[in-house]
Motif scaffolding. Structure first.
Motif, PDB file in Angstrom:
ATOM      1  N   GLY A 115       3.330   6.422   7.496  1.00 16.75           N
ATOM      2  CA  GLY A 115       2.686   5.306   6.825  1.00 16.75           C
ATOM      3  C   GLY A 115       3.575   4.637   5.794  1.00 16.75           C
ATOM      4  O   GLY A 115       4.775   4.891   5.700  1.00 16.75           O
ATOM      5  N   THR A 116       2.958   3.776   4.968  1.00 17.10           N
ATOM      6  CA  THR A 116       3.675   3.027   3.935  1.00 17.10           C
ATOM      7  C   THR A 116       3.792   3.832   2.647  1.00 17.10           C
ATOM      8  O   THR A 116       4.869   3.953   2.070  1.00 17.10           O
ATOM      9  N   PHE A 117       2.680   4.399   2.197  1.00 19.54           N
ATOM     10  CA  PHE A 117       2.675   5.105   0.917  1.00 19.54           C
ATOM     11  C   PHE A 117       2.741   6.627   1.074  1.00 19.54           C
ATOM     12  O   PHE A 117       3.343   7.313   0.256  1.00 19.54           O
ATOM     13  N   ASN A 118       2.087   7.163   2.106  1.00 19.24           N
ATOM     14  CA  ASN A 118       2.155   8.604   2.407  1.00 19.24           C
ATOM     15  C   ASN A 118       1.836   9.486   1.198  1.00 19.24           C
ATOM     16  O   ASN A 118       2.532  10.466   0.926  1.00 19.24           O
ATOM     17  N   TYR A 119       0.770   9.152   0.482  1.00 20.56           N
ATOM     18  CA  TYR A 119       0.423   9.927  -0.713  1.00 20.56           C
ATOM     19  C   TYR A 119       0.108  11.379  -0.380  1.00 20.56           C
ATOM     20  O   TYR A 119       0.506  12.294  -1.105  1.00 20.56           O
ATOM     21  N   ARG A 122       3.383  13.368   0.598  1.00 20.43           N
ATOM     22  CA  ARG A 122       4.279  13.462  -0.557  1.00 20.43           C
ATOM     23  C   ARG A 122       3.722  14.426  -1.592  1.00 20.43           C
ATOM     24  O   ARG A 122       4.471  15.206  -2.209  1.00 20.43           O
ATOM     25  N   ASP A 123       2.418  14.397  -1.793  1.00 15.98           N
ATOM     26  CA  ASP A 123       1.809  15.271  -2.795  1.00 15.98           C
ATOM     27  C   ASP A 123       1.955  16.742  -2.414  1.00 15.98           C
ATOM     28  O   ASP A 123       1.998  17.612  -3.291  1.00 15.98           O
ATOM     29  N   HIS A 124       2.045  17.013  -1.109  1.00 13.41           N
ATOM     30  CA  HIS A 124       2.164  18.396  -0.653  1.00 13.41           C
ATOM     31  C   HIS A 124       3.605  18.764  -0.278  1.00 13.41           C
ATOM     32  O   HIS A 124       3.834  19.806   0.345  1.00 13.41           O
ATOM     33  N   GLY A 125       4.551  17.927  -0.651  1.00 14.39           N
ATOM     34  CA  GLY A 125       5.954  18.260  -0.460  1.00 14.39           C
ATOM     35  C   GLY A 125       6.439  18.201   0.965  1.00 14.39           C
ATOM     36  O   GLY A 125       7.468  18.802   1.309  1.00 14.39           O
ATOM     37  N   ILE A 126       5.733  17.466   1.830  1.00 18.69           N
ATOM     38  CA  ILE A 126       6.132  17.340   3.232  1.00 18.69           C
ATOM     39  C   ILE A 126       7.139  16.199   3.343  1.00 18.69           C
ATOM     40  O   ILE A 126       6.869  15.084   2.908  1.00 18.69           O
ATOM     41  N   ALA A 329       6.956  26.533  -4.278  1.00 24.59           N
ATOM     42  CA  ALA A 329       8.105  26.126  -5.089  1.00 24.59           C
ATOM     43  C   ALA A 329       8.870  24.984  -4.417  1.00 24.59           C
ATOM     44  O   ALA A 329       9.306  24.027  -5.078  1.00 24.59           O
ATOM     45  N   VAL A 330       9.012  25.058  -3.105  1.00 25.24           N
ATOM     46  CA  VAL A 330       9.714  24.015  -2.364  1.00 25.24           C
ATOM     47  C   VAL A 330       8.894  22.733  -2.350  1.00 25.24           C
ATOM     48  O   VAL A 330       9.421  21.630  -2.526  1.00 25.24           O
ATOM     49  N   ALA A 331       7.577  22.867  -2.144  1.00 25.25           N
ATOM     50  CA  ALA A 331       6.694  21.707  -2.126  1.00 25.25           C
ATOM     51  C   ALA A 331       6.738  20.967  -3.459  1.00 25.25           C
ATOM     52  O   ALA A 331       6.783  19.735  -3.509  1.00 25.25           O
ATOM     53  N   GLU A 332       6.742  21.729  -4.558  1.00 28.76           N
ATOM     54  CA  GLU A 332       6.787  21.105  -5.888  1.00 28.76           C
ATOM     55  C   GLU A 332       8.101  20.362  -6.090  1.00 28.76           C
ATOM     56  O   GLU A 332       8.133  19.257  -6.636  1.00 28.76           O
ATOM     57  N   ALA A 333       9.188  20.934  -5.613  1.00 28.94           N
ATOM     58  CA  ALA A 333      10.487  20.281  -5.740  1.00 28.94           C
ATOM     59  C   ALA A 333      10.578  19.018  -4.875  1.00 28.94           C
ATOM     60  O   ALA A 333      11.276  18.063  -5.237  1.00 28.94           O
ATOM     61  N   ASN A 334       9.841  19.016  -3.757  1.00 37.73           N
ATOM     62  CA  ASN A 334       9.885  17.863  -2.836  1.00 37.73           C
ATOM     63  C   ASN A 334       8.980  16.720  -3.255  1.00 37.73           C
ATOM     64  O   ASN A 334       9.090  15.611  -2.703  1.00 37.73           O
ATOM     65  N   ARG A 335       8.038  16.960  -4.171  1.00 35.36           N
ATOM     66  CA  ARG A 335       7.095  15.915  -4.557  1.00 35.36           C
ATOM     67  C   ARG A 335       7.845  14.743  -5.186  1.00 35.36           C
ATOM     68  O   ARG A 335       8.735  14.926  -6.001  1.00 35.36           O
ATOM     69  N   SER A 336       7.485  13.523  -4.754  1.00 33.84           N
ATOM     70  CA  SER A 336       8.154  12.335  -5.301  1.00 33.84           C
ATOM     71  C   SER A 336       7.242  11.132  -5.188  1.00 33.84           C
ATOM     72  O   SER A 336       6.274  11.148  -4.468  1.00 33.84           O
TER      73      SER A 336
END
Length: 336
Positions: A115-119, A122-126, A329-336
């Motif tokens: 998608g465009t925003f993918n909230y 992104r919130d789950h670090g994917i 830990a990885v998911a938190e680092a990937n959040r943007s």
């Protein structure tokens, strides 16, 4: 049990993962509304990444959005019968429809963000990269994540009534004319906010108390990233079994635009014109409305528009969605 104890229990449960069988097949549902080229690209990556790992998958590309729900439910039944994983490929609206089918069938759910925003992703670090998110399917574990409902309609990011659904409708119209981009979304929002809009009058029943509210919109958030971006201090509540309600107080069109700019700058909570609170269940009704005259109201859930009968019950789902995602830990680092 105290609120702190409930929060601690919810947080502990959210970190309890289930391992997916190494032979579990994937049943992918994708809305082709964003273009056949994107669907072909997705299929090619699936064949490349999953084929190399000798993992079976089936892909269903839905050309008519009205058939997405039925296609998702059919794929979910296949996933349940074969002890597989249901995968949604698309934006948040598509993902929500597929996720609701996964929740109903009690099967694990996975995401390929398109998608465009993918909230949600992104919130789950994917990862947004298609190859990376496809590889994640192969070794990710399933974690319970919170979803919300308004009546019988699920949402994974947000739900709203009033002006916000109008913003989404206008945004879709402009995207069809000028393309899907964040800039087009921004300008369509400005145009809508500067037009005349009416304020709603409703009652909110919460924990045995009723409050009277006048507002242009009622927005219910279930996404930490989105709530943080607009500057809401309650953003982390969604990680502790709660939803966040936001309602701007009655203001003029220019003041409403300024309020929206505060949100775009991440400073919405700085305004005196915003009411917000956390909850696990509320009921929204029209004042003086009789049961004999049930009024339908336009609702937006994750960008998709529907009409529901009043009263509206917003609530946290009693059962979580089992989502394949990176380790915490990885998911938190990937959040943007």
């Amino acid at each position: 049990m105290t609120t702190d104890a409930v929060n601690a229990e919810f947080t502990e449960a959210a970190h309890t993962a289930s391992t997916i069988a190494p032979t579990a097949p994937f049943f992918v549902v994708m809305n082709a509304g964003s273009g056949r080229k994107q669907a072909d690209e997705t299929r090619a990556v699936l064949e490349d990444e999953l084929g190399a790992a000798r993992r079976r998958f089936e892909m269903c590309v839905v050309d008519d959005p009205r058939e997405l729900d039925a296609a998702a439910r059919e794929a979910a039944e296949k996933a349940r019968a074969d002890r597989g994983v249901l995968v949604g490929a698309g934006g948040d609206g598509t993902l929500c429809t597929v996720a609701q089918a996964a929740l109903a069938a009690d099967v694990p759910f996975a995401v390929l963000p398109r998608g465009t925003f993918n909230y949600f992703s992104r919130d789950h670090g994917i990862p947004a990269d298609l190859h990376a998110s496809t590889k994640l399917l192969l070794d990710a574990r399933a974690y319970p994540v919170q979803v919300g409902f308004v009546n019988d309609r699920m949402f994974i990011v947000n739900a709203s009534l009033g002006l916000y659904p109008k913003l989404l409708e206008d945004r879709e119209t402009y995207k069809q004319q000028f393309g899907r981009s964040r800039l087009v979304a921004l300008w369509s929002a400005v145009y809508t906010l500067l037009r005349r809009h009416r304020h709603l009058h409703f009652h909110i029943e919460h924990e045995g108390r009723t409050r009277e509210v006048r507002s242009s919109t009622l927005f219910v958030g279930n996404n930490r990233l989105q709530l943080e971006q607009i500057g809401m201090p309650e953003a982390r509540a969604v990680e502790h079994g709660l939803l966040v309600a936001i309602a701007p107080r009655p203001v003029g069109r220019l003041a409403h635009l300024i309020l929206s700019l505060h949100g775009a700058a991440g400073r919405l909570s700085d305004s005196d014109h915003v009411m917000s609170f956390t909850f696990d269940r509320i009921t929204v009704t029209r004042p003086h409305a009789s049961k004999a005259k049930r009024r339908r109201v336009k609702i937006a859930t994750d960008g998709e528009i529907a009409w529901l009968d009043m009263a509206l019950e917003f609530r946290v789902s009693e059962r979580p969605l089992l989502l394949l995602k990176p380790e915490p830990a990885v998911a938190e680092a990937n959040r943007s």
